[in-house]
Design a protein around this motif. Structure first.
Motif, PDB file in Angstrom:
ATOM      1  N   LYS A  19     -10.639  -3.674  -9.561  1.00 10.57           N
ATOM      2  CA  LYS A  19     -10.887  -2.059  -9.466  1.00 10.57           C
ATOM      3  C   LYS A  19     -10.746  -1.565  -8.138  1.00 10.57           C
ATOM      4  O   LYS A  19     -10.301  -2.467  -7.084  1.00 10.57           O
ATOM      5  CB  LYS A  19     -12.380  -1.832  -9.831  1.00 10.57           C
ATOM      6  N   GLU A  47     -12.080   0.313  -5.044  1.00  7.99           N
ATOM      7  CA  GLU A  47     -13.506   0.918  -4.639  1.00  7.99           C
ATOM      8  C   GLU A  47     -13.541   1.461  -3.374  1.00  7.99           C
ATOM      9  O   GLU A  47     -12.599   1.386  -2.641  1.00  7.99           O
ATOM     10  CB  GLU A  47     -14.449  -0.607  -4.318  1.00  7.99           C
ATOM     11  N   ASN A  97     -11.209  -0.425 -15.154  1.00  7.39           N
ATOM     12  CA  ASN A  97     -12.648  -0.134 -14.767  1.00  7.39           C
ATOM     13  C   ASN A  97     -12.091   0.868 -13.851  1.00  7.39           C
ATOM     14  O   ASN A  97     -12.123   0.857 -12.488  1.00  7.39           O
ATOM     15  CB  ASN A  97     -13.254  -1.227 -14.038  1.00  7.39           C
ATOM     16  N   LEU A 109     -11.804   4.616 -11.568  1.00  7.54           N
ATOM     17  CA  LEU A 109     -12.904   5.542 -11.054  1.00  7.54           C
ATOM     18  C   LEU A 109     -13.471   6.531 -11.956  1.00  7.54           C
ATOM     19  O   LEU A 109     -14.479   7.065 -11.688  1.00  7.54           O
ATOM     20  CB  LEU A 109     -12.051   6.199  -9.755  1.00  7.54           C
ATOM     21  N   LYS A 139     -13.714   6.357 -15.282  1.00  5.99           N
ATOM     22  CA  LYS A 139     -14.543   6.049 -16.135  1.00  5.99           C
ATOM     23  C   LYS A 139     -15.921   5.841 -15.487  1.00  5.99           C
ATOM     24  O   LYS A 139     -17.171   6.278 -15.991  1.00  5.99           O
ATOM     25  CB  LYS A 139     -14.212   4.800 -16.823  1.00  5.99           C
ATOM     26  N   ARG A 140     -16.280   5.305 -14.096  1.00  5.56           N
ATOM     27  CA  ARG A 140     -17.330   5.122 -13.532  1.00  5.56           C
ATOM     28  C   ARG A 140     -17.825   6.645 -13.335  1.00  5.56           C
ATOM     29  O   ARG A 140     -19.244   6.681 -13.524  1.00  5.56           O
ATOM     30  CB  ARG A 140     -16.976   4.401 -12.223  1.00  5.56           C
ATOM     31  N   ARG A 141     -17.206   7.209 -12.963  1.00  2.34           N
ATOM     32  CA  ARG A 141     -17.815   8.711 -12.530  1.00  2.34           C
ATOM     33  C   ARG A 141     -18.500   9.487 -13.980  1.00  2.34           C
ATOM     34  O   ARG A 141     -19.367  10.119 -13.828  1.00  2.34           O
ATOM     35  CB  ARG A 141     -16.845   9.704 -12.073  1.00  2.34           C
ATOM     36  N   LYS A 180     -19.311   8.168 -16.602  1.00  2.82           N
ATOM     37  CA  LYS A 180     -20.690   7.317 -16.938  1.00  2.82           C
ATOM     38  C   LYS A 180     -21.967   7.892 -16.107  1.00  2.82           C
ATOM     39  O   LYS A 180     -22.942   8.228 -16.833  1.00  2.82           O
ATOM     40  CB  LYS A 180     -20.573   5.826 -16.604  1.00  2.82           C
ATOM     41  N   THR A 215     -20.918  -0.383  -3.556  1.00  2.00           N
ATOM     42  CA  THR A 215     -22.228  -0.230  -4.376  1.00  2.00           C
ATOM     43  C   THR A 215     -23.438   0.321  -3.730  1.00  2.00           C
ATOM     44  O   THR A 215     -23.864   1.370  -4.467  1.00  2.00           O
ATOM     45  CB  THR A 215     -22.469  -1.695  -4.845  1.00  2.00           C
ATOM     46  N   THR A 220     -22.681   4.209  -3.571  1.00  2.00           N
ATOM     47  CA  THR A 220     -22.673   4.750  -5.106  1.00  2.00           C
ATOM     48  C   THR A 220     -24.098   5.009  -5.316  1.00  2.00           C
ATOM     49  O   THR A 220     -24.441   6.044  -5.919  1.00  2.00           O
ATOM     50  CB  THR A 220     -22.121   3.750  -6.034  1.00  2.00           C
TER      51      THR A 220
END
Length: 217
Positions: free
Chosen positions: A8, A10, A81, A83, A85-87, A89, A197, A200
């Motif tokens: 991913k 980061e 994975n 960015l 999709k993570r946001r 979520k 991490t 975040t």
């Protein structure tokens, strides 16, 4: 060897002067794969930043891409994975009051574990930290509203790390625990190096609410 399932982009650093967040891959990939995305990456050096790295938190040097190019790199490398999709979520969790509260509580617990167990506690001055900060988060305006009573917390990003400041100068406070000087009477401060991490977790817990109280320096 590349772990394709966990590959991913980061955040590597935050530049308060010009670029904002810069992104990099979380693991090394074969040269032929990297050549496919190299045009969207820039090999940043200290001289590439407006103020050197005075206003940068994290690891600015190396191949980084701007946020606008993240999706292009992800698509070329087949990164699942993403960015976005993570946001999404996080966005979906925030849309449900119960899930939002649970997520924020989890982030708070993780942050306390990371900072209290792994952080260092060098002597420092709150005004100096604020003066050299790239940004300061004040969860729920706790410091803005309660610092005069010796309460409130801050997360301060500086070129030398990320600080968790816990005001500790109210009635009954054990001032001997303080390692950060402040006009209010002192605070407990924990410092960790920049990490995607950790960043975040802080942004979720604070809802990216920046400090807006009286000037700290």
């Amino acid at each position: 060897m590349v772990d394709a399932n966990n590959l991913k982009l980061e955040t590597k650093c935050f530049d308060a002067s010009e670029y904002g967040y810069l992104y990099g891959l979380n693991q090394k990939i074969p040269d032929d794969e990297f050549e496919k995305v190299k045009k969207y990456m820039r090999n940043f050096r200290r001289k590439d930043f407006a103020d050197g790295i005075i206003k940068v938190t994290g690891r600015p040097e190396g191949y980084r891409c701007l946020e606008k190019d993240v999706s292009k790199v992800e698509e070329i490398l087949g990164i699942e994975n993403t960015l976005e999709k993570r946001r999404n979520k996080i966005k979906n969790a925030f849309a449900d009051p119960l899930k939002k509260r649970q997520l924020k509580d989890q982030c708070y617990d993780w942050l306390n574990t990371l900072f209290l167990k792994g952080g260092t506690r060098p002597k420092q001055n709150l005004s100096r930290l604020a003066l050299h900060s790239t940004k300061i988060y004040d969860p729920n305006d706790s410091f803005k509203n309660d610092s005069e009573y010796g309460k409130g917390t801050l997360f301060i990003y500086t070129p030398h790390g990320m600080w968790y400041i816990i005001n500790n100068c109210g009635g009954g406070s054990n001032l001997s625990l303080n390692n950060v000087e402040s006009p209010q009477g002192g605070a407990i401060g924990y410092r960790l190096v920049y990490d995607d991490t950790l960043d975040t977790l802080i942004r979720i817990y604070t809802e990216e609410n920046e400090y807006s109280g009286e000037k700290l320096y």
